[in-house]
Design an enzyme around this catalytic site. Sequence first.
Site, short mmCIF file in Angstrom:
data_model
loop_
_atom_site.label_atom_id
_atom_site.label_comp_id
_atom_site.label_asym_id
_atom_site.label_seq_id
_atom_site.Cartn_x
_atom_site.Cartn_y
_atom_site.Cartn_z
N ASN A 7 30.12 37.86 46.93
CA ASN A 7 29.49 39.05 46.64
C ASN A 7 30.50 39.92 46.66
O ASN A 7 31.16 40.25 47.53
CB ASN A 7 28.61 39.06 47.76
CG ASN A 7 27.81 40.72 47.55
OD1 ASN A 7 28.14 41.63 47.29
ND2 ASN A 7 26.35 40.63 47.69
N ASN A 9 30.04 43.28 45.70
CA ASN A 9 29.88 44.70 46.17
C ASN A 9 30.48 45.62 45.19
O ASN A 9 31.01 46.80 45.60
CB ASN A 9 30.09 45.09 47.57
CG ASN A 9 29.25 46.37 48.16
OD1 ASN A 9 28.59 46.64 47.60
ND2 ASN A 9 29.81 46.76 49.37
N GLU A 35 26.07 40.88 42.95
CA GLU A 35 26.45 42.21 43.02
C GLU A 35 27.52 43.07 42.32
O GLU A 35 28.41 43.52 42.87
CB GLU A 35 26.57 42.80 44.50
CG GLU A 35 25.80 43.97 44.74
CD GLU A 35 25.55 44.29 46.24
OE1 GLU A 35 25.00 45.65 46.70
OE2 GLU A 35 25.82 43.77 47.32
N TYR A 108 21.21 36.12 43.54
CA TYR A 108 21.48 37.23 44.38
C TYR A 108 20.06 37.63 44.88
O TYR A 108 19.24 38.26 43.93
CB TYR A 108 22.14 38.46 43.80
CG TYR A 108 22.13 39.87 44.79
CD1 TYR A 108 22.50 39.74 45.92
CD2 TYR A 108 21.99 41.20 43.98
CE1 TYR A 108 22.57 40.61 46.76
CE2 TYR A 108 22.28 41.99 44.86
CZ TYR A 108 22.47 42.10 46.24
OH TYR A 108 22.60 43.36 47.14
N ASP A 148 24.42 34.81 47.35
CA ASP A 148 24.12 35.82 48.68
C ASP A 148 22.43 35.55 48.78
O ASP A 148 21.87 36.16 47.97
CB ASP A 148 24.31 37.23 48.29
CG ASP A 148 24.07 38.27 49.45
OD1 ASP A 148 23.50 37.66 50.45
OD2 ASP A 148 24.22 39.48 49.40
N ASP A 245 32.55 43.74 51.47
CA ASP A 245 31.99 43.41 52.84
C ASP A 245 31.51 41.95 52.91
O ASP A 245 30.99 41.50 53.87
CB ASP A 245 30.61 44.32 53.04
CG ASP A 245 29.84 44.55 51.99
OD1 ASP A 245 29.74 43.80 50.78
OD2 ASP A 245 28.42 45.12 52.29
N HIS A 246 31.70 41.26 51.85
CA HIS A 246 31.53 39.99 51.96
C HIS A 246 32.58 39.14 51.81
O HIS A 246 33.76 39.73 51.42
CB HIS A 246 30.38 39.24 50.78
CG HIS A 246 29.10 39.56 51.02
ND1 HIS A 246 28.13 38.98 51.32
CD2 HIS A 246 28.58 41.05 50.65
CE1 HIS A 246 27.05 39.69 51.39
NE2 HIS A 246 27.10 41.12 50.97
#
Length: 254
Positions: A7, A9, A35, A108, A148, A245-246
Amino acid sequence: MRIISVNLNGIRSASSKGFYEWLAQQDADVICLQELKAQAADMTEHMLTPLGYHGYFHYAEKKGYSGVGIYCRELPKNVIVGLGIEQFDAEGRYLCADFADYSVVSLYLPSGSSGEERQGVKFSFMEAFLPHLRELRASGREVIVCGDWNIAHKEIDLKNWRGNKKNSGFLPEERAWLTQLFDEVGFVDVFRRVHPELEAYTWWSNRGQAWAKNVGWRIDYQIATPAIAGRATSASIYKEQRFSDHAPLIIDYL
């Protein structure tokens, strides 16, 4: 065969943090992205087709939101964009690439953490997605669903499980749904097959010092049909660099 799921982000943000330089060193056969937070007009040539890869994408209609992609070395025999369910396809959540001997999905699954309305959407997606997963399992094809999933399955899969039992991502109904996927439908959590007792996470909140203290959640999975899951030789979560953040989930298969 190496498959990576991550992911980002935001694909543009991850690109600025060195994601493509890292990817060029990974010798991966398939990379599943989630994402994207981009539309077709936002994508550079490098994002569309990194050197040596074919690129396929399912963008969300809403700008700066959701979206999934697949990079692959081998040209797929078929690419399926979306589930055929308008409500969810508008959010760019499903992309499937069929190869000769197997299929790879970039998924996702919706998050419900922003409130009851989105949790309701998440439950609706889960209800609609399970029959599709049953069809994939019954097709006779080897399938790896990367992505995710926004659910930590068991207590080992998040640091602060006691404090999250009533929170989205660790609700009893969500966890039971994954258990049903594994125990009844017959898919396999490949990372957990390779590492039955390893406490490892793929996502960390940006609040507090979650990353520094390793207060994370394992919500990114490669979930596969049994035969190809049984061919997994190694599974790792890459944490030396941060692209979002992943963290990337890397699994090698025979």
